[in-house]
Design an enzyme around this catalytic site. Structure first.
Site, mmCIF file in Angstrom:
data_model
loop_
_atom_site.group_PDB
_atom_site.id
_atom_site.type_symbol
_atom_site.label_atom_id
_atom_site.label_comp_id
_atom_site.label_asym_id
_atom_site.label_seq_id
_atom_site.Cartn_x
_atom_site.Cartn_y
_atom_site.Cartn_z
ATOM 1 N N LYS A 9 -3.780 1.719 -10.195
ATOM 2 C CA LYS A 9 -2.808 0.330 -9.002
ATOM 3 C C LYS A 9 -3.886 -1.045 -9.999
ATOM 4 O O LYS A 9 -3.728 -0.338 -10.886
ATOM 5 C CB LYS A 9 -3.738 0.575 -8.063
ATOM 6 C CG LYS A 9 -3.262 0.946 -6.509
ATOM 7 C CD LYS A 9 -4.114 0.293 -5.815
ATOM 8 C CE LYS A 9 -2.674 1.191 -4.381
ATOM 9 N NZ LYS A 9 -3.228 1.005 -3.085
ATOM 10 N N TYR A 49 6.619 0.284 0.201
ATOM 11 C CA TYR A 49 5.408 0.222 1.271
ATOM 12 C C TYR A 49 6.101 -0.343 2.172
ATOM 13 O O TYR A 49 5.720 -0.706 3.066
ATOM 14 C CB TYR A 49 4.690 -0.869 1.278
ATOM 15 C CG TYR A 49 3.151 -0.248 0.027
ATOM 16 C CD1 TYR A 49 2.682 0.323 0.120
ATOM 17 C CD2 TYR A 49 3.150 -0.741 -1.561
ATOM 18 C CE1 TYR A 49 1.766 1.305 -0.536
ATOM 19 C CE2 TYR A 49 2.092 -0.408 -2.309
ATOM 20 C CZ TYR A 49 1.235 0.865 -1.328
ATOM 21 O OH TYR A 49 -0.007 1.617 -2.235
ATOM 22 N N ARG A 102 -11.656 6.804 -6.107
ATOM 23 C CA ARG A 102 -11.521 5.674 -5.305
ATOM 24 C C ARG A 102 -12.988 4.674 -5.054
ATOM 25 O O ARG A 102 -13.277 3.938 -4.615
ATOM 26 C CB ARG A 102 -10.893 5.121 -3.860
ATOM 27 C CG ARG A 102 -9.876 5.364 -3.946
ATOM 28 C CD ARG A 102 -8.986 6.024 -2.609
ATOM 29 N NE ARG A 102 -7.290 5.498 -2.860
ATOM 30 C CZ ARG A 102 -6.614 5.459 -2.024
ATOM 31 N NH1 ARG A 102 -6.874 6.780 -0.745
ATOM 32 N NH2 ARG A 102 -5.067 5.402 -1.428
ATOM 33 N N ASN A 112 -8.495 -0.694 -3.924
ATOM 34 C CA ASN A 112 -8.070 0.992 -4.063
ATOM 35 C C ASN A 112 -8.098 2.152 -5.201
ATOM 36 O O ASN A 112 -8.677 2.779 -5.137
ATOM 37 C CB ASN A 112 -8.493 1.384 -2.703
ATOM 38 C CG ASN A 112 -7.099 1.606 -2.127
ATOM 39 O OD1 ASN A 112 -6.260 1.027 -2.823
ATOM 40 N ND2 ASN A 112 -7.144 2.315 -1.269
ATOM 41 N N HIS A 115 -2.996 5.446 -5.593
ATOM 42 C CA HIS A 115 -2.164 5.349 -3.751
ATOM 43 C C HIS A 115 -1.839 7.004 -4.491
ATOM 44 O O HIS A 115 -1.242 7.367 -5.495
ATOM 45 C CB HIS A 115 -0.973 4.606 -4.592
ATOM 46 C CG HIS A 115 -0.198 5.572 -3.634
ATOM 47 N ND1 HIS A 115 -0.230 4.921 -2.387
ATOM 48 C CD2 HIS A 115 0.868 5.901 -3.787
ATOM 49 C CE1 HIS A 115 0.783 5.355 -1.449
ATOM 50 N NE2 HIS A 115 2.069 6.596 -2.129
ATOM 51 N N GLU A 126 9.239 8.192 -2.577
ATOM 52 C CA GLU A 126 8.198 7.900 -3.805
ATOM 53 C C GLU A 126 8.824 8.481 -5.060
ATOM 54 O O GLU A 126 8.637 7.296 -5.978
ATOM 55 C CB GLU A 126 6.684 8.176 -3.178
ATOM 56 C CG GLU A 126 6.232 7.013 -1.735
ATOM 57 C CD GLU A 126 4.755 7.459 -0.924
ATOM 58 O OE1 GLU A 126 4.502 6.480 -1.293
ATOM 59 O OE2 GLU A 126 4.221 7.966 -2.232
HETATM 60 P P1 CMP Z 1 -2.479 3.089 -0.025
HETATM 61 O O1 CMP Z 1 -2.809 4.214 -0.165
HETATM 62 O O2 CMP Z 1 -2.063 2.106 -1.612
HETATM 63 O O3 CMP Z 1 -1.409 2.383 0.913
HETATM 64 C C1 CMP Z 1 -1.549 1.212 1.687
HETATM 65 C C2 CMP Z 1 -2.679 0.368 1.118
HETATM 66 O O4 CMP Z 1 -2.620 -0.708 2.033
HETATM 67 C C3 CMP Z 1 -3.545 1.086 1.402
HETATM 68 O O5 CMP Z 1 -3.856 2.117 -0.265
HETATM 69 C C4 CMP Z 1 -4.536 0.147 0.768
HETATM 70 O O6 CMP Z 1 -4.779 -0.255 -0.614
HETATM 71 C C5 CMP Z 1 -3.744 -1.034 1.844
HETATM 72 N N1 CMP Z 1 -4.782 -1.584 2.998
HETATM 73 C C6 CMP Z 1 -5.209 -2.435 3.271
HETATM 74 N N2 CMP Z 1 -5.851 -2.304 4.918
HETATM 75 C C7 CMP Z 1 -5.899 -0.920 4.832
HETATM 76 C C8 CMP Z 1 -6.006 -0.691 6.142
HETATM 77 N N3 CMP Z 1 -6.047 -1.585 7.503
HETATM 78 N N4 CMP Z 1 -5.402 0.833 6.240
HETATM 79 C C9 CMP Z 1 -4.820 0.765 5.799
HETATM 80 N N5 CMP Z 1 -4.772 0.202 4.331
HETATM 81 C C10 CMP Z 1 -4.749 -0.798 4.017
#
Ligand code: CMP
Length: 137
Positions: A9, A49, A102, A112, A115, A126
């Site tokens: 990311k 997303y 992470r 984080n 992904h 994806e």
């Molecule tokens: P990712 O695995 O990329 O998928 C969706 C992203 O939303 C997740 O990582 C987080 O970086 C972000 N995110 C922010 N808030 C939340 C939450 N409460 N629960 C899950 N994902 C979140």
């Protein structure tokens, strides 16, 4: 062999962690099938997303994901989807196990570092969202 889709990311790319993350990917036994440095537009991120569009964090997430360059990857390994998710650790770096991506490179649930696809159907969507068929042979 199974394939999964991964992103380094914008936070991790900006912090200069792409090389370390790629090294961990290869050391863990993944083959890199395809890879590209790219910058998502806001609408690219919204489409990617789309499953989260009703969530309160959707706007912040898609703004962040379009804020700078990211590395998109197609990875191959036995049970690649679960293997990559284990290597990444929990979504929130604060809950991620020691030694995970992470935990080591993420700074918050919003930033984080990485992904990964969560299921075979998601991986198929994806992978095809970012790579043409010819890039995945
Ligand atoms: P990712 O695995 O990329 O998928 C969706 C992203 O939303 C997740 O990582 C987080 O970086 C972000 N995110 C922010 N808030 C939340 C939450 N409460 N629960 C899950 N994902 C979140």
């Amino acid at each position: 062999m199974e394939r999964t889709f991964a992103i380094i990311k914008p936070d991790a790319v900006a912090a200069g962690h792409s090389g370390a993350i790629l090294q961990r990917i290869e050391t863990a036994g993944f083959a890199v099938v395809a890879m590209r440095l790219t910058r998502l537009s806001k609408s690219d991120a919204e489409g990617f997303y789309a499953v989260h569009r009703e969530r309160p964090f959707f706007d912040a997430l898609t703004t962040f994901m379009s804020s700078g360059p990211a590395v998109v990857l197609a990875l191959s390994a036995p049970e690649a989807i679960s293997k990559w998710r284990t290597l990444m650790g929990a979504t929130d770096p604060a809950n991620a196990d020691e030694g995970t991506m992470r935990r080591d490179f993420g700074t918050s649930i919003d930033r984080n570092a990485t992904h990964g696809s969560d299921a075979p159907e998601t991986a198929a969507f994806e992978l095809s969202y970012f790579f043409r068929g010819l890039e995945l042979v």
